[in-house]
Design a protein around this motif. Structure first.
Motif, PDB file in Angstrom:
ATOM      1  N   HIS A   1       0.808  -1.183  -0.167  1.00 41.02           N
ATOM      2  CA  HIS A   1      -0.171   0.147  -0.222  1.00 41.02           C
ATOM      3  C   HIS A   1       0.892   1.198   0.021  1.00 41.02           C
ATOM      4  CE1 HIS A   1      -3.601  -2.155   0.858  1.00 41.02           C
ATOM      5  NE2 HIS A   1      -2.854  -2.920   1.575  1.00 41.02           N
ATOM      6  N   THR A   2       0.413   2.140  -0.791  1.00 40.80           N
ATOM      7  CA  THR A   2       0.991   3.612  -0.667  1.00 40.80           C
ATOM      8  C   THR A   2       0.270   4.682  -0.226  1.00 40.80           C
ATOM      9  OG1 THR A   2       2.446   2.972  -2.632  1.00 40.80           O
ATOM     10  CG2 THR A   2       2.310   5.274  -2.132  1.00 40.80           C
ATOM     11  N   VAL A   3       0.382   5.493   0.526  1.00 44.67           N
ATOM     12  CA  VAL A   3      -0.234   6.370   1.070  1.00 44.67           C
ATOM     13  C   VAL A   3       0.437   7.780   0.822  1.00 44.67           C
ATOM     14  CG1 VAL A   3      -1.440   7.548   3.245  1.00 44.67           C
ATOM     15  CG2 VAL A   3      -1.474   5.141   3.036  1.00 44.67           C
ATOM     16  N   VAL A   4      -0.275   8.716   0.169  1.00 38.82           N
ATOM     17  CA  VAL A   4       0.556   9.905   0.088  1.00 38.82           C
ATOM     18  C   VAL A   4      -0.348  11.106   0.816  1.00 38.82           C
ATOM     19  CG1 VAL A   4       0.879  11.514  -1.916  1.00 38.82           C
ATOM     20  CG2 VAL A   4       1.089   9.211  -2.440  1.00 38.82           C
ATOM     21  N   THR A   5       0.439  11.784   1.470  1.00 41.10           N
ATOM     22  CA  THR A   5      -0.138  13.079   2.359  1.00 41.10           C
ATOM     23  C   THR A   5       0.582  14.144   1.363  1.00 41.10           C
ATOM     24  OG1 THR A   5       1.487  13.398   3.708  1.00 41.10           O
ATOM     25  CG2 THR A   5      -0.279  11.766   4.447  1.00 41.10           C
ATOM     26  N   THR A   6      -0.376  15.097   1.036  1.00 41.37           N
ATOM     27  CA  THR A   6      -0.054  16.514   0.454  1.00 41.37           C
ATOM     28  C   THR A   6      -0.781  17.739   0.898  1.00 41.37           C
ATOM     29  OG1 THR A   6       0.503  17.388  -1.671  1.00 41.37           O
ATOM     30  CG2 THR A   6      -1.476  15.849  -1.721  1.00 41.37           C
ATOM     31  N   ARG A   7      -0.452  18.767   0.704  1.00 43.52           N
ATOM     32  CA  ARG A   7      -1.370  19.998   0.766  1.00 43.52           C
ATOM     33  C   ARG A   7      -2.182  20.206  -0.628  1.00 43.52           C
ATOM     34  NH1 ARG A   7       2.956  21.130   4.054  1.00 43.52           N
ATOM     35  NH2 ARG A   7       2.158  21.464   6.426  1.00 43.52           N
ATOM     36  N   ARG A   8      -1.599  19.621  -1.621  1.00 39.63           N
ATOM     37  CA  ARG A   8      -2.272  19.848  -3.132  1.00 39.63           C
ATOM     38  C   ARG A   8      -3.769  19.619  -3.041  1.00 39.63           C
ATOM     39  NH1 ARG A   8       2.046  18.706  -7.831  1.00 39.63           N
ATOM     40  NH2 ARG A   8      -0.021  18.898  -8.791  1.00 39.63           N
ATOM     41  N   ARG A   9      -4.519  20.076  -3.890  1.00 44.65           N
ATOM     42  CA  ARG A   9      -5.976  19.942  -4.043  1.00 44.65           C
ATOM     43  C   ARG A   9      -6.240  19.375  -5.467  1.00 44.65           C
ATOM     44  NH1 ARG A   9      -7.959  19.240   0.961  1.00 44.65           N
ATOM     45  NH2 ARG A   9      -7.459  20.661   2.416  1.00 44.65           N
ATOM     46  N   ASP A  10      -5.120  19.489  -6.376  1.00 42.46           N
ATOM     47  CA  ASP A  10      -5.586  19.028  -7.929  1.00 42.46           C
ATOM     48  C   ASP A  10      -5.368  17.607  -7.813  1.00 42.46           C
ATOM     49  OD1 ASP A  10      -2.558  19.973  -7.223  1.00 42.46           O
ATOM     50  OD2 ASP A  10      -2.272  19.219  -9.382  1.00 42.46           O
ATOM     51  N   SER A  11      -5.591  17.116  -9.012  1.00 43.54           N
ATOM     52  CA  SER A  11      -5.541  15.752  -9.117  1.00 43.54           C
ATOM     53  C   SER A  11      -4.321  15.220 -10.078  1.00 43.54           C
ATOM     54  CB  SER A  11      -6.827  15.126 -10.045  1.00 43.54           C
ATOM     55  OG  SER A  11      -6.811  15.922 -11.167  1.00 43.54           O
ATOM     56  N   ALA A  12      -3.557  16.379 -10.280  1.00 44.20           N
ATOM     57  CA  ALA A  12      -2.256  16.298 -11.233  1.00 44.20           C
ATOM     58  C   ALA A  12      -1.383  15.257 -10.604  1.00 44.20           C
ATOM     59  CB  ALA A  12      -1.872  17.380 -11.667  1.00 44.20           C
ATOM     60  N   LEU A  13      -1.240  15.524  -9.194  1.00 43.84           N
ATOM     61  CA  LEU A  13      -0.323  14.678  -8.395  1.00 43.84           C
ATOM     62  C   LEU A  13      -0.224  13.138  -8.660  1.00 43.84           C
ATOM     63  CD1 LEU A  13       1.941  15.281  -6.399  1.00 43.84           C
ATOM     64  CD2 LEU A  13       0.327  15.077  -4.529  1.00 43.84           C
ATOM     65  N   LEU A  14      -1.372  12.614  -8.667  1.00 43.68           N
ATOM     66  CA  LEU A  14      -1.560  11.216  -8.740  1.00 43.68           C
ATOM     67  C   LEU A  14      -2.213  10.753 -10.330  1.00 43.68           C
ATOM     68  CD1 LEU A  14      -3.221  10.612  -5.468  1.00 43.68           C
ATOM     69  CD2 LEU A  14      -0.867  10.371  -6.078  1.00 43.68           C
ATOM     70  N   ALA A  15      -2.016  11.607 -11.021  1.00 43.16           N
ATOM     71  CA  ALA A  15      -2.362  11.376 -12.295  1.00 43.16           C
ATOM     72  C   ALA A  15      -1.825   9.924 -13.190  1.00 43.16           C
ATOM     73  CB  ALA A  15      -1.914  12.355 -13.558  1.00 43.16           C
ATOM     74  N   GLY A  16      -2.698   9.165 -13.583  1.00 49.55           N
ATOM     75  CA  GLY A  16      -2.683   7.785 -13.953  1.00 49.55           C
ATOM     76  C   GLY A  16      -2.349   6.725 -13.020  1.00 49.55           C
TER      77      GLY A  16
END
Length: 141
Positions: A110-125
């Motif tokens: 499992h991979t969990v990502v925390t970020t302050r970003r609100r756009d979907s580009a970070l996890l694109a694909g």
């Protein structure tokens, strides 16, 4: 685990990194996770350093070169074995830091990502879903 509340009060907010870090030991104690890896994902070097440190915790893997150790760690994650793992990429703001360094999408990992970003580009694909605090700690089974 309670979610943080910011922005739209009607939209469920993801839990904070602090909330996740409090529950990670429970997952290990309950034997839901054999290898937890917390990565401060502020830069590519920080990610590679954490991967290399995790690589050193796996018996039989030995490498002193940072990049090679990080690559061997990702290769090990992708292999078929009975170890369950979780990688928390904390505070990831630039997905370019992870080009070629995303953990594999495999059973038992499992991979969990925390970020302050609100756009979907970070996890694109990437396959992604919202973290549901009501399902913790059993949600990683």
């Amino acid at each position: 685990m309670q979610s943080g509340h910011s922005g739209d009060p009607h939209r469920p907010q993801p839990p904070s990194a602090a909330q996740l870090s409090r529950h990670l030991p429970d997952l290990c104690t309950d034997r839901q996770v054999d290898l937890p890896v917390w990565v401060t994902a502020a830069s590519r070097t920080a990610v590679l350093t954490c991967y290399a440190d995790a690589h050193a915790r796996i018996p039989g893997l030995d490498d002193t070169d940072l990049t090679h150790a990080a690559q061997r760690f990702l290769t090990w994650l992708a292999e078929s074995h009975d170890r369950r793992w979780i990688i928390v990429l904390d505070n990831l703001d630039d997905s370019d830091d992870l080009i070629e360094w995303w953990p594999p999408d495999v059973a038992g990992g499992h991979t969990v990502v925390t970020t302050r970003r609100r756009d979907s580009a970070l996890l694109a694909g990437r396959r992604a879903s919202s973290f549901n605090p009501d399902r913790q700690p059993g949600s990683l089974r």
